[in-house]
Design a protein around this motif. Structure first.
Motif, PDB file in Angstrom:
ATOM      1  N   THR A 226      56.982 -21.907  89.922  1.00 23.54           N
ATOM      2  CA  THR A 226      56.548 -20.757  90.724  1.00 23.54           C
ATOM      3  C   THR A 226      57.515 -20.485  91.868  1.00 23.54           C
ATOM      4  OG1 THR A 226      54.235 -21.200  90.193  1.00 23.54           O
ATOM      5  CG2 THR A 226      54.663 -19.798  92.093  1.00 23.54           C
ATOM      6  N   ALA A 227      57.964 -21.543  92.539  1.00 26.75           N
ATOM      7  CA  ALA A 227      58.876 -21.359  93.667  1.00 26.75           C
ATOM      8  C   ALA A 227      60.171 -20.704  93.214  1.00 26.75           C
ATOM      9  CB  ALA A 227      59.163 -22.705  94.329  1.00 26.75           C
ATOM     10  N   GLU A 228      60.704 -21.114  92.081  1.00 27.10           N
ATOM     11  CA  GLU A 228      61.938 -20.504  91.585  1.00 27.10           C
ATOM     12  C   GLU A 228      61.706 -19.059  91.170  1.00 27.10           C
ATOM     13  OE1 GLU A 228      65.494 -21.167  88.279  1.00 27.10           O
ATOM     14  OE2 GLU A 228      63.829 -22.579  88.391  1.00 27.10           O
ATOM     15  N   ALA A 229      60.578 -18.797  90.485  1.00 26.90           N
ATOM     16  CA  ALA A 229      60.300 -17.428  90.036  1.00 26.90           C
ATOM     17  C   ALA A 229      60.149 -16.482  91.219  1.00 26.90           C
ATOM     18  CB  ALA A 229      59.035 -17.417  89.171  1.00 26.90           C
ATOM     19  N   MET A 230      59.458 -16.911  92.260  1.00 25.14           N
ATOM     20  CA  MET A 230      59.285 -16.062  93.436  1.00 25.14           C
ATOM     21  C   MET A 230      60.619 -15.839  94.141  1.00 25.14           C
ATOM     22  SD  MET A 230      55.625 -17.177  95.156  1.00 25.14           S
ATOM     23  CE  MET A 230      56.197 -18.810  95.640  1.00 25.14           C
ATOM     24  N   ALA A 231      61.404 -16.910  94.286  1.00 25.75           N
ATOM     25  CA  ALA A 231      62.662 -16.809  95.029  1.00 25.75           C
ATOM     26  C   ALA A 231      63.703 -15.978  94.297  1.00 25.75           C
ATOM     27  CB  ALA A 231      63.213 -18.203  95.308  1.00 25.75           C
ATOM     28  N   ARG A 232      63.651 -15.946  92.975  1.00 26.67           N
ATOM     29  CA  ARG A 232      64.608 -15.147  92.221  1.00 26.67           C
ATOM     30  C   ARG A 232      64.133 -13.721  92.012  1.00 26.67           C
ATOM     31  NH1 ARG A 232      66.973 -18.549  87.174  1.00 26.67           N
ATOM     32  NH2 ARG A 232      67.797 -16.461  86.765  1.00 26.67           N
ATOM     33  N   GLY A 233      62.851 -13.436  92.267  1.00 29.93           N
ATOM     34  CA  GLY A 233      62.293 -12.123  91.993  1.00 29.93           C
ATOM     35  C   GLY A 233      62.360 -11.175  93.168  1.00 29.93           C
ATOM     36  N   GLY A 234      61.736 -10.026  92.986  1.00 28.49           N
ATOM     37  CA  GLY A 234      61.733  -9.010  94.026  1.00 28.49           C
ATOM     38  C   GLY A 234      60.830  -9.336  95.196  1.00 28.49           C
ATOM     39  N   LEU A 235      59.938 -10.309  95.036  1.00 28.93           N
ATOM     40  CA  LEU A 235      59.080 -10.707  96.149  1.00 28.93           C
ATOM     41  C   LEU A 235      59.912 -11.199  97.329  1.00 28.93           C
ATOM     42  CD1 LEU A 235      55.928 -11.243  96.743  1.00 28.93           C
ATOM     43  CD2 LEU A 235      56.532 -13.640  96.368  1.00 28.93           C
ATOM     44  N   TYR A 236      61.050 -11.818  97.030  1.00 27.05           N
ATOM     45  CA  TYR A 236      61.900 -12.418  98.059  1.00 27.05           C
ATOM     46  C   TYR A 236      63.036 -11.470  98.414  1.00 27.05           C
ATOM     47  CZ  TYR A 236      64.794 -15.931 100.411  1.00 27.05           C
ATOM     48  OH  TYR A 236      65.542 -16.630 101.331  1.00 27.05           O
ATOM     49  N   ASP A 237      63.308 -11.344  99.698  1.00 29.67           N
ATOM     50  CA  ASP A 237      64.402 -10.501 100.178  1.00 29.67           C
ATOM     51  C   ASP A 237      65.713 -11.254  99.956  1.00 29.67           C
ATOM     52  OD1 ASP A 237      66.293  -9.036 101.603  1.00 29.67           O
ATOM     53  OD2 ASP A 237      64.931  -8.594 103.262  1.00 29.67           O
ATOM     54  N   SER A 368      65.541   6.218  90.599  1.00 27.93           N
ATOM     55  CA  SER A 368      65.901   5.114  89.698  1.00 27.93           C
ATOM     56  C   SER A 368      66.541   3.967  90.460  1.00 27.93           C
ATOM     57  CB  SER A 368      66.848   5.605  88.593  1.00 27.93           C
ATOM     58  OG  SER A 368      66.211   6.579  87.800  1.00 27.93           O
ATOM     59  N   ALA A 369      65.969   3.654  91.595  1.00 24.19           N
ATOM     60  CA  ALA A 369      66.491   2.565  92.413  1.00 24.19           C
ATOM     61  C   ALA A 369      65.923   1.239  91.939  1.00 24.19           C
ATOM     62  CB  ALA A 369      66.149   2.796  93.884  1.00 24.19           C
ATOM     63  N   SER A 370      66.595   0.163  92.303  1.00 27.05           N
ATOM     64  CA  SER A 370      66.182  -1.173  91.897  1.00 27.05           C
ATOM     65  C   SER A 370      65.915  -2.053  93.107  1.00 27.05           C
ATOM     66  CB  SER A 370      67.281  -1.848  91.054  1.00 27.05           C
ATOM     67  OG  SER A 370      67.489  -1.180  89.833  1.00 27.05           O
ATOM     68  N   VAL A 371      64.941  -2.937  92.941  1.00 25.05           N
ATOM     69  CA  VAL A 371      64.718  -4.011  93.893  1.00 25.05           C
ATOM     70  C   VAL A 371      65.685  -5.137  93.544  1.00 25.05           C
ATOM     71  CG1 VAL A 371      63.029  -5.636  94.815  1.00 25.05           C
ATOM     72  CG2 VAL A 371      62.287  -3.379  94.028  1.00 25.05           C
ATOM     73  N   LEU A 372      66.345  -5.698  94.538  1.00 25.94           N
ATOM     74  CA  LEU A 372      67.284  -6.783  94.270  1.00 25.94           C
ATOM     75  C   LEU A 372      66.536  -8.046  93.848  1.00 25.94           C
ATOM     76  CD1 LEU A 372      69.915  -6.533  97.158  1.00 25.94           C
ATOM     77  CD2 LEU A 372      69.820  -5.298  94.988  1.00 25.94           C
ATOM     78  N   ARG A 373      67.005  -8.664  92.778  1.00 23.76           N
ATOM     79  CA  ARG A 373      66.502  -9.961  92.340  1.00 23.76           C
ATOM     80  C   ARG A 373      67.656 -10.701  91.676  1.00 23.76           C
ATOM     81  NH1 ARG A 373      64.946  -9.288  86.799  1.00 23.76           N
ATOM     82  NH2 ARG A 373      64.981  -7.090  86.182  1.00 23.76           N
ATOM     83  N   LEU A 374      67.589 -11.990  91.658  1.00 16.61           N
ATOM     84  CA  LEU A 374      68.659 -12.784  91.067  1.00 16.61           C
ATOM     85  C   LEU A 374      68.458 -12.868  89.561  1.00 16.61           C
ATOM     86  CD1 LEU A 374      69.115 -15.730  93.603  1.00 16.61           C
ATOM     87  CD2 LEU A 374      70.686 -13.828  93.160  1.00 16.61           C
ATOM     88  N   ALA A 375      69.413 -12.324  88.825  1.00 17.88           N
ATOM     89  CA  ALA A 375      69.303 -12.322  87.370  1.00 17.88           C
ATOM     90  C   ALA A 375      69.619 -13.682  86.767  1.00 17.88           C
ATOM     91  CB  ALA A 375      70.231 -11.256  86.778  1.00 17.88           C
ATOM     92  N   ARG A 376      70.237 -14.568  87.531  1.00 22.24           N
ATOM     93  CA  ARG A 376      70.556 -15.914  87.041  1.00 22.24           C
ATOM     94  C   ARG A 376      70.646 -16.866  88.228  1.00 22.24           C
ATOM     95  NH1 ARG A 376      74.880 -12.585  86.421  1.00 22.24           N
ATOM     96  NH2 ARG A 376      76.783 -13.054  87.596  1.00 22.24           N
ATOM     97  N   ASP A 377      70.593 -18.143  87.899  1.00 24.98           N
ATOM     98  CA  ASP A 377      70.645 -19.171  88.927  1.00 24.98           C
ATOM     99  C   ASP A 377      72.033 -19.202  89.563  1.00 24.98           C
ATOM    100  OD1 ASP A 377      70.026 -21.405  90.476  1.00 24.98           O
ATOM    101  OD2 ASP A 377      70.822 -22.745  88.942  1.00 24.98           O
ATOM    102  N   VAL A 378      72.053 -19.255  90.891  1.00 25.06           N
ATOM    103  CA  VAL A 378      73.337 -19.324  91.583  1.00 25.06           C
ATOM    104  C   VAL A 378      73.444 -20.544  92.492  1.00 25.06           C
ATOM    105  CG1 VAL A 378      73.864 -16.856  91.518  1.00 25.06           C
ATOM    106  CG2 VAL A 378      72.428 -17.758  93.348  1.00 25.06           C
ATOM    107  N   ASP A 379      72.325 -21.228  92.716  1.00 23.62           N
ATOM    108  CA  ASP A 379      72.365 -22.363  93.635  1.00 23.62           C
ATOM    109  C   ASP A 379      73.170 -23.529  93.085  1.00 23.62           C
ATOM    110  OD1 ASP A 379      70.555 -21.688  96.019  1.00 23.62           O
ATOM    111  OD2 ASP A 379      69.332 -21.096  94.306  1.00 23.62           O
ATOM    112  N   ASP A 380      73.283 -23.617  91.763  1.00 24.08           N
ATOM    113  CA  ASP A 380      74.088 -24.670  91.144  1.00 24.08           C
ATOM    114  C   ASP A 380      75.392 -24.125  90.563  1.00 24.08           C
ATOM    115  OD1 ASP A 380      72.315 -26.807  91.660  1.00 24.08           O
ATOM    116  OD2 ASP A 380      71.040 -26.145  90.013  1.00 24.08           O
ATOM    117  N   ALA A 381      75.738 -22.891  90.931  1.00 22.72           N
ATOM    118  CA  ALA A 381      76.952 -22.285  90.397  1.00 22.72           C
ATOM    119  C   ALA A 381      78.191 -22.894  91.046  1.00 22.72           C
ATOM    120  CB  ALA A 381      76.932 -20.774  90.625  1.00 22.72           C
ATOM    121  N   ALA A 382      79.349 -22.578  90.490  1.00 24.83           N
ATOM    122  CA  ALA A 382      80.620 -23.048  91.037  1.00 24.83           C
ATOM    123  C   ALA A 382      80.788 -22.555  92.473  1.00 24.83           C
ATOM    124  CB  ALA A 382      81.774 -22.555  90.174  1.00 24.83           C
TER     125      ALA A 382
END
Length: 694
Positions: A226-237, A368-382
């Motif tokens: 749940t924490a990851e889903a919320m943090a990657r979704g539009g709920l989180y700024d 046709s605007a979008s809410v920003l959300r993370l489409a993929r994990d970046v915390d473990d990215a290079a």
């Protein structure tokens, strides 16, 4: 005559120029209704509420509507955040009559306050017809109207009854609650239920304690997912940190854009403890940026934390926050703009699909605007990907800051500030507990956030102590340094007392513990109900048509849960058993509710988990608490609900340090649980073994 110009509530001030002859909630308004022999129309909302703004614009600013209201009614405007007792009574009536509730809440009542017709948002044509119908019914069918009102009062009196069945509060009860949460869990998207989907922070806090107390991996997995889903979704700024109030869909994509203090305080605790227990870099980042959001956006220098940021800007919900691909390119250039669109899931179609719920389908949807959300994990990215991501987010935030910004409801609510103080204190303790780990690339940022958060937290605590406590009693709200008239309710006493206990642990200052005890004594004397339960209002508070006593947690802890959490902590810090006994008795009254409705008793279960765990009492005797490895280890490995104090031997005002001495001249940790103490230890490994059993 509109009487709201001198109100302290930002919500009431939003209506001060309406043609409606508004009254604030006061005895004079009811006297006026009796004098004129007309019904009362009570409108309840809050400053950040989008549909409250819509109804205000459509109806309360309209001369035709105002004429009908002024002629046939006494109109009362109520800020639900300033008067949660009034809101609770009439929300119970609204739910009893309609099967649902929400804001704006619209209640028609007799001159004595007895509700006879309730609803929520009404479009202008419907509201006009309703006003005419109520006027006719009051004139021609008065006895039937009053009879219906009496039936509603009887129903809500039963719904708010105290003194019901009690049950033992056991480990099996909490295990069953965790199992029920698991059965109701959204395995695909995280969280519970469908649209609209709210952040289940109280349940997540309970599940974290259940995991730490029992080792239940399922509980931890529900929190992590749940924490990851919320943090990657539009709920989180994704640019500035902080969470919106809820999402209108079930996938955490499109938020209702208002940001509430209480949500962000409680979610800060969730991500802080998820980071503490797992070392998760995502949880660390979100905790850091949520603390920064609270300190930067909601803290009022020299005062406390403001209540909320509005959903709307320039009359359009979400205008500040949404983006089109073209806007990203204009802000960042072609290459970075396309890279950002891919990372943040910004498309030509936008986030606002035709199936999106109505509250967020505003002008932004038509663009046709979008809410920003993370489409993929970046915390473990290079590292180079993370660097580019953070640099682009910073540039986008600078552009966003030039747009119209949402208004801020800057009143200070005692309970919500208590939640924020506790969260900030825990965040600082956990940051310090990781201090000796290898520093990350953003170590300076974390340190800066911690410094700012500490200042905001201390401001808020001092403000509550000096402004909100009047003649030994809490007041609910303040604004611009001036305290309001509304009396504190039970959740205020519980949340503020728990915050003062947190300040005592963080600072080692006895005055915070003294203040917490004074508030708890008032709660035990003035809010007590049969069989160890509590009412939500004091015995000398304004009498409403019923006396609320709701045991269920919702967006914030119930008053009963909040006071139990504070009693448990205070008892552990002082060793005074009568406060623990009061907590145990109150929990027994909630136990049947936990068994039947686990999703709505998360904070009660959280407090109960602390009791079942001990709670542990950890005292570290040291001349230098800030740099002491034993203190860091205590905070890092503290069992659920444990209290931790550190300072010199026999430090004044700190009961847990009384009679505790250095061993062989070294810093020493003393660990007790359930009136039984382990041997004092001077080594970190020995302390960790006592706290974890390994």
């Amino acid at each position: 005559m509109n009487r709201l110009a001198d109100a302290s509530s930002p919500y009431l001030l939003q209506h001060k120029d309406n043609p409606v002859d508004w009254w604030p909630w006061c005895a004079e308004a009811f006297a006026e209704a009796r004098r004129r022999d007309v019904p009362i129309m009570i409108s309840v909302g809050y400053a950040a509420c989008h549909w409250c703004h819509v109804m205000a614009h459509e109806s309360f600013a309209d001369e035709q509507v105002a004429a009908l209201l002024n002629e046939g009614f006494v109109a009362i405007k109520v800020d639900r955040e300033e008067r949660p007792d009034v809101d609770a009574v009439y929300m119970t009536a609204t739910q009893a009559m309609t099967g649902q509730g929400g804001w704006p809440m619209t209640v028609f009542a007799a001159p004595d306050g007895t509700p006879f017709f309730c609803g929520t948002y009404f479009p202008k044509p419907n509201f006009l017809r309703l006003l005419q119908s109520v006027t006719t019914a009051w004139r021609d069918q008065r006895s039937a109207v009053l009879q219906q009102g009496a039936a509603v009062v009887e129903a809500i009196g039963g719904a708010q009854a105290v003194g019901g069945p009690a049950a033992p509060f056991t480990a099996d009860l909490l295990a069953a609650a965790a199992d029920r949460l698991g059965a109701e869990y959204d395995e695909t998207n995280g969280g519970f239920g469908g649209a609209p989907k709210f952040p289940p922070h109280l349940n997540l806090l309970f599940l974290l304690r259940q995991y730490q107390r029992t080792g239940d991996q399922r509980s931890l997995e529900l929190v992590r997912h749940t924490a990851e889903a919320m943090a990657r979704g539009g709920l989180y700024d994704q640019l500035a940190g902080g969470f919106a109030r809820y999402c209108v869909d079930g996938q955490w994509l499109v938020p209702h854009f208002e940001k509430m203090l209480y949500d962000n305080a409680l979610l800060l605790r969730v991500y802080t403890h998820l980071w503490r227990l797992t070392g998760d870099p995502m949880a660390r980042r979100v905790a850091r940026d949520t603390a920064r959001f609270l300190a930067d956006e909601l803290h009022r220098p020299g005062e406390g934390f403001a209540s909320a940021l509005d959903a709307d800007a320039a009359g359009v919900e979400g205008l500040t926050y949404v983006w089109t691909p073209a806007q990203l390119v204009a802000a960042l250039g072609e290459a970075d703009g396309r890279w950002a669109a891919d990372l943040f899931a910004v498309t030509e179609q936008g986030s606002f699909s035709p199936h999106a719920a109505a509250p967020t389908r505003a002008a932004a949807a038509e663009q046709s605007a979008s809410v920003l959300r993370l489409a993929r994990d970046v915390d473990d990215a290079a590292p180079e990907v993370q660097s580019r991501w953070q640099e682009i987010a910073h540039r986008l935030l600078m552009v966003r800051d030039t747009r119209p910004q949402p208004a801020r409801d800057d009143k200070v609510v005692a309970a919500w500030n208590g939640l924020a103080i506790t969260a900030m204190a825990e965040f600082q303790q956990v940051v310090a507990s990781f201090a000796e780990d290898a520093p990350g690339p953003d170590a300076n940022l974390v340190e800066g956030v911690t410094i700012v958060a500490d200042g905001a937290m201390r401001d808020a605590a001092e403000h509550l102590a000096k402004v909100h406590i009047v003649a030994g009693r809490l007041r609910r709200t303040s604004r611009d340094g001036r305290v309001g008239e509304a009396a504190g309710v039970l959740e205020d006493y519980g949340c503020v007392a728990e915050a003062f206990c947190a300040m005592h642990q963080l600072t080692g200052e006895g005055r915070w513990l003294t203040l917490a005890g004074q508030l708890l004594d008032v709660a035990l004397e003035r809010f007590a109900a049969p069989q160890g339960s509590f009412y939500d209002t004091a015995d000398d508070a304004e009498r409403l048509v019923s006396r609320p006593a709701d045991p269920t947690d919702n967006a914030t802890p119930s008053g009963r849960s909040a006071i139990v959490a504070a009693l448990v902590t205070y008892a552990a810090l002082t060793g005074e058993t009568r406060y623990r006994e009061a907590a145990e008795a109150a929990l027994a009254t909630v136990a049947p509710v936990i068994a039947a409705h686990a999703r709505f008793t998360g904070y009660a279960a959280t407090a109960g988990a602390a009791l079942l765990a001990g709670p542990y009492e950890i005292a570290v005797v040291t001349p230098d608490p800030a740099g002491e490895p034993l203190v860091r280890a205590a905070h890092r490995y503290a069992p659920p609900g444990a209290v931790v104090v550190a300072g010199r031997p026999d430090q004044p005002g700190v009961p847990l340090l009384a009679g505790r001495q250095l061993v062989d001249g070294q810093a020493t940790a003393y660990v007790c649980r359930g009136f039984v103490c382990d041997r004092p230890v001077t080594g970190v490994d020995d302390l960790v073994a006592q706290l974890t059993g390994r």
